[in-house]
Design a protein around this motif. Structure first.
Motif, PDB file in Angstrom:
ATOM      1  N   LEU A   5      12.856 -10.389  11.639  1.00 37.65           N
ATOM      2  CA  LEU A   5      12.089  -9.116  10.806  1.00 37.65           C
ATOM      3  C   LEU A   5      12.997  -7.952  10.482  1.00 37.65           C
ATOM      4  O   LEU A   5      12.523  -7.353   9.449  1.00 37.65           O
ATOM      5  N   GLY A   6      13.843  -7.874  11.118  1.00 36.06           N
ATOM      6  CA  GLY A   6      14.817  -6.417  10.974  1.00 36.06           C
ATOM      7  C   GLY A   6      15.030  -6.200   9.558  1.00 36.06           C
ATOM      8  O   GLY A   6      14.795  -5.189   9.206  1.00 36.06           O
ATOM      9  N   ASP A   7      15.339  -7.188   8.750  1.00 44.90           N
ATOM     10  CA  ASP A   7      15.797  -6.894   7.430  1.00 44.90           C
ATOM     11  C   ASP A   7      14.703  -6.553   6.431  1.00 44.90           C
ATOM     12  O   ASP A   7      14.977  -6.011   5.399  1.00 44.90           O
ATOM     13  N   LYS A   8      13.385  -6.712   6.887  1.00 41.32           N
ATOM     14  CA  LYS A   8      12.219  -6.535   6.290  1.00 41.32           C
ATOM     15  C   LYS A   8      11.504  -5.172   6.707  1.00 41.32           C
ATOM     16  O   LYS A   8      10.575  -4.784   6.028  1.00 41.32           O
ATOM     17  N   LEU A   9      12.063  -4.984   7.770  1.00 43.21           N
ATOM     18  CA  LEU A   9      11.185  -3.612   8.542  1.00 43.21           C
ATOM     19  C   LEU A   9      12.163  -2.347   7.929  1.00 43.21           C
ATOM     20  O   LEU A   9      13.287  -2.347   7.503  1.00 43.21           O
ATOM     21  N   ASP A  10      11.580  -1.107   7.822  1.00 44.64           N
ATOM     22  CA  ASP A  10      11.897   0.154   7.833  1.00 44.64           C
ATOM     23  C   ASP A  10      12.201   0.690   9.425  1.00 44.64           C
ATOM     24  O   ASP A  10      13.087   1.492   9.408  1.00 44.64           O
ATOM     25  N   MET A  11      11.744   0.291  10.278  1.00 42.87           N
ATOM     26  CA  MET A  11      11.898   0.782  11.606  1.00 42.87           C
ATOM     27  C   MET A  11      11.468  -0.429  12.631  1.00 42.87           C
ATOM     28  O   MET A  11      10.506  -0.990  12.491  1.00 42.87           O
ATOM     29  N   ALA A  12      12.083  -0.385  13.772  1.00 44.81           N
ATOM     30  CA  ALA A  12      11.709  -1.389  15.039  1.00 44.81           C
ATOM     31  C   ALA A  12      11.393  -0.327  16.075  1.00 44.81           C
ATOM     32  O   ALA A  12      12.172   0.708  16.386  1.00 44.81           O
ATOM     33  N   LEU A  13      10.351  -0.630  16.881  1.00 45.76           N
ATOM     34  CA  LEU A  13      10.106   0.190  17.876  1.00 45.76           C
ATOM     35  C   LEU A  13      10.089  -0.592  19.245  1.00 45.76           C
ATOM     36  O   LEU A  13       9.275  -1.472  19.426  1.00 45.76           O
TER      37      LEU A  13
ATOM     38  N   GLN B 214      22.164   0.109  10.674  1.00 46.58           N
ATOM     39  CA  GLN B 214      21.443   0.965   9.608  1.00 46.58           C
ATOM     40  C   GLN B 214      19.859   0.837   9.635  1.00 46.58           C
ATOM     41  O   GLN B 214      19.223   1.522   8.881  1.00 46.58           O
ATOM     42  N   LEU B 215      19.407   0.423  10.614  1.00 43.98           N
ATOM     43  CA  LEU B 215      17.842   0.373  10.978  1.00 43.98           C
ATOM     44  C   LEU B 215      17.416   1.463  11.673  1.00 43.98           C
ATOM     45  O   LEU B 215      17.948   1.992  12.624  1.00 43.98           O
ATOM     46  N   ASN B 216      16.241   2.053  11.361  1.00 38.68           N
ATOM     47  CA  ASN B 216      15.611   3.085  12.350  1.00 38.68           C
ATOM     48  C   ASN B 216      15.240   2.312  13.712  1.00 38.68           C
ATOM     49  O   ASN B 216      14.399   1.301  13.364  1.00 38.68           O
ATOM     50  N   ILE B 217      15.529   2.791  14.716  1.00 34.56           N
ATOM     51  CA  ILE B 217      15.260   1.958  16.037  1.00 34.56           C
ATOM     52  C   ILE B 217      14.453   3.228  16.964  1.00 34.56           C
ATOM     53  O   ILE B 217      15.126   4.345  17.141  1.00 34.56           O
ATOM     54  N   GLN B 218      13.345   3.089  17.270  1.00 31.65           N
ATOM     55  CA  GLN B 218      12.495   3.933  17.724  1.00 31.65           C
ATOM     56  C   GLN B 218      12.342   3.750  19.291  1.00 31.65           C
ATOM     57  O   GLN B 218      12.018   2.589  19.812  1.00 31.65           O
TER      58      GLN B 218
ATOM     59  N   HIS C 212       0.726  -1.215  -0.088  1.00 29.11           N
ATOM     60  CA  HIS C 212       0.098  -0.014   0.012  1.00 29.11           C
ATOM     61  C   HIS C 212       0.953   1.298   0.130  1.00 29.11           C
ATOM     62  O   HIS C 212       0.531   2.319   0.015  1.00 29.11           O
ATOM     63  N   GLY C 213       2.121   1.360  -0.207  1.00 28.70           N
ATOM     64  CA  GLY C 213       3.042   2.381  -0.522  1.00 28.70           C
ATOM     65  C   GLY C 213       3.341   2.791   0.904  1.00 28.70           C
ATOM     66  O   GLY C 213       3.959   4.009   0.950  1.00 28.70           O
ATOM     67  N   LEU C 214       3.282   2.045   2.145  1.00 25.54           N
ATOM     68  CA  LEU C 214       3.832   2.497   3.502  1.00 25.54           C
ATOM     69  C   LEU C 214       4.854   2.176   3.809  1.00 25.54           C
ATOM     70  O   LEU C 214       5.294   0.934   3.483  1.00 25.54           O
ATOM     71  N   LYS C 215       5.660   2.607   4.813  1.00 31.83           N
ATOM     72  CA  LYS C 215       6.899   2.124   5.212  1.00 31.83           C
ATOM     73  C   LYS C 215       6.305   1.031   6.353  1.00 31.83           C
ATOM     74  O   LYS C 215       5.236   1.401   7.036  1.00 31.83           O
ATOM     75  N   ALA C 216       6.954  -0.015   6.565  1.00 31.53           N
ATOM     76  CA  ALA C 216       6.408  -0.843   7.400  1.00 31.53           C
ATOM     77  C   ALA C 216       7.498  -0.820   8.903  1.00 31.53           C
ATOM     78  O   ALA C 216       8.755  -0.914   8.798  1.00 31.53           O
ATOM     79  N   ALA C 217       6.815  -0.668  10.124  1.00 31.14           N
ATOM     80  CA  ALA C 217       7.479  -0.802  11.270  1.00 31.14           C
ATOM     81  C   ALA C 217       6.768  -1.857  12.281  1.00 31.14           C
ATOM     82  O   ALA C 217       5.647  -2.147  12.283  1.00 31.14           O
ATOM     83  N   CYS C 218       7.608  -2.503  13.216  1.00 27.93           N
ATOM     84  CA  CYS C 218       7.079  -3.482  14.252  1.00 27.93           C
ATOM     85  C   CYS C 218       7.483  -2.903  15.720  1.00 27.93           C
ATOM     86  O   CYS C 218       8.531  -2.640  15.805  1.00 27.93           O
TER      87      CYS C 218
ATOM     88  N   ASN D 181      15.199   0.201  31.797  1.00 35.51           N
ATOM     89  CA  ASN D 181      15.566  -1.396  31.748  1.00 35.51           C
ATOM     90  C   ASN D 181      15.265  -1.829  30.529  1.00 35.51           C
ATOM     91  O   ASN D 181      15.458  -3.051  30.103  1.00 35.51           O
ATOM     92  N   MET D 182      14.748  -1.015  29.545  1.00 32.42           N
ATOM     93  CA  MET D 182      14.244  -1.461  28.211  1.00 32.42           C
ATOM     94  C   MET D 182      15.552  -1.100  27.212  1.00 32.42           C
ATOM     95  O   MET D 182      15.633  -1.584  25.849  1.00 32.42           O
ATOM     96  N   MET D 183      16.603  -0.579  27.646  1.00 39.51           N
ATOM     97  CA  MET D 183      17.669  -0.153  26.862  1.00 39.51           C
ATOM     98  C   MET D 183      18.407  -1.328  26.167  1.00 39.51           C
ATOM     99  O   MET D 183      18.904  -1.196  25.086  1.00 39.51           O
ATOM    100  N   PRO D 184      18.450  -2.116  27.142  1.00 40.52           N
ATOM    101  CA  PRO D 184      19.291  -3.443  26.446  1.00 40.52           C
ATOM    102  C   PRO D 184      18.740  -3.882  25.276  1.00 40.52           C
ATOM    103  O   PRO D 184      19.411  -4.480  24.388  1.00 40.52           O
ATOM    104  N   LYS D 185      17.350  -3.894  25.074  1.00 37.94           N
ATOM    105  CA  LYS D 185      16.745  -4.179  23.801  1.00 37.94           C
ATOM    106  C   LYS D 185      17.192  -3.374  22.684  1.00 37.94           C
ATOM    107  O   LYS D 185      17.549  -3.960  21.635  1.00 37.94           O
ATOM    108  N   VAL D 186      17.354  -2.052  22.937  1.00 37.22           N
ATOM    109  CA  VAL D 186      17.858  -1.205  21.913  1.00 37.22           C
ATOM    110  C   VAL D 186      19.122  -1.287  21.383  1.00 37.22           C
ATOM    111  O   VAL D 186      19.713  -1.349  20.325  1.00 37.22           O
ATOM    112  N   GLU D 187      20.009  -1.520  22.576  1.00 37.93           N
ATOM    113  CA  GLU D 187      21.451  -2.001  22.356  1.00 37.93           C
ATOM    114  C   GLU D 187      21.509  -3.178  21.438  1.00 37.93           C
ATOM    115  O   GLU D 187      22.461  -3.306  20.575  1.00 37.93           O
ATOM    116  N   LYS D 188      20.931  -4.391  21.663  1.00 38.10           N
ATOM    117  CA  LYS D 188      20.917  -5.467  21.069  1.00 38.10           C
ATOM    118  C   LYS D 188      20.408  -5.297  19.359  1.00 38.10           C
ATOM    119  O   LYS D 188      21.159  -5.685  18.462  1.00 38.10           O
ATOM    120  N   LEU D 189      19.327  -4.568  19.369  1.00 39.39           N
ATOM    121  CA  LEU D 189      18.850  -4.336  17.982  1.00 39.39           C
ATOM    122  C   LEU D 189      19.856  -3.141  17.027  1.00 39.39           C
ATOM    123  O   LEU D 189      20.296  -3.513  15.786  1.00 39.39           O
TER     124      LEU D 189
END
Length: 237
Positions: A138-146, A176-180, A118-124, A162-170
């Motif tokens: 999923l990372g290689d298929k996504l435009d962004m992970a949140l 080069q992935l947008n991480i929100q 549908h022409g949208l960027k995809a994020a999970c 305490n959620m920051m280790p998740k960001v570090e791993k991503l």
């Protein structure tokens, strides 16, 4: 392209003056608007729907730069059950990115394909209780992970460091992935998110109540870009 992106959450705006407040955020150097859509089922709250997004898009038409990027970007965070139902409607209403929750679908890969068709960027997105490993395939298929830094559903909650280790791993796995990050971001917490490697900052209450939003948004960007450069994954173009 990985660089700082600041996306004020309009959930914290004055809905009686929504169009003007959103225009003010762009005027203060925000990059995106973060649009929270809640159905009262997936999360215990009800918020903005397609008619409001459509009206907001009429007030703030898409506008493209020399790189053919829409600089009036609507980042739609779909906190809804059965997110497959609403992809076409969000595209029609003028959304630019469709962020679904991993916990809300049985087939995330198929949903990503539907979103992009549908022409949208995809994020999970993932809730605080969901392991970050679910995003690795999923990372290689996504435009962004949140990575949610509060429980989804309500604004004004406290940042969960305490959620920051998740960001570090991503960031380590997808440089080069947008991480929100979304929830409780302000001057006192941006350092945690920036150091971990987040580059897309959702900030509602802090942006919409700031005495000087331009200064605050620039502070966020400086902190994020400084840390991206230190990690060697900052790219301007």
């Amino acid at each position: 392209m990985v660089k700082a992106i600041v996306a004020p959450s309009i959930l914290a705006s004055d809905f009686a003056d929504l169009g003007c407040q959103c225009k003010k955020m762009y005027a203060n150097n925000a990059d995106w608007l973060h649009v929270d859509v809640m159905d009262g089922h997936f999360v215990p709250n009800i918020s903005l729907g397609m008619p409001i997004i459509s009206s907001l898009r009429k007030a703030i038409p898409k506008e493209y730069n020399e790189k053919n990027e829409n600089i009036k970007f609507f980042d739609c965070h779909m906190m809804v059950s059965e997110p497959e139902k609403w992809v076409a409607e969000i595209a029609k209403a003028g959304g630019d990115q469709y962020t679904f929750h991993y916990e809300s679908t049985k087939d995330p890969v198929k949903l990503i394909e539907l979103i992009k068709s549908h022409g949208l960027k995809a994020a999970c997105a993932i809730k605080p209780g969901t392991d970050v490993d679910v995003l690795f395939d999923l990372g290689d298929k996504l435009d962004m992970a949140l990575v949610m830094t509060v429980e989804p559903g309500f604004g004004g909650q406290s940042f969960m460091a305490n959620m920051m280790p998740k960001v570090e791993k991503l960031r380590e796995k997808f440089p080069q992935l947008n991480i929100q990050v979304d929830g409780g971001l302000g001057k006192g917490t941006i350092g945690h998110a920036a150091t971990a490697g987040a580059n897309v900052i959702v900030a509602g209450t802090s942006c919409f109540t700031a005495s000087n939003p331009t200064e605050l948004i620039q502070y966020f960007k400086d902190e994020v870009n400084k840390n991206l450069k230190a990690k060697g994954c900052y790219t301007e173009n």
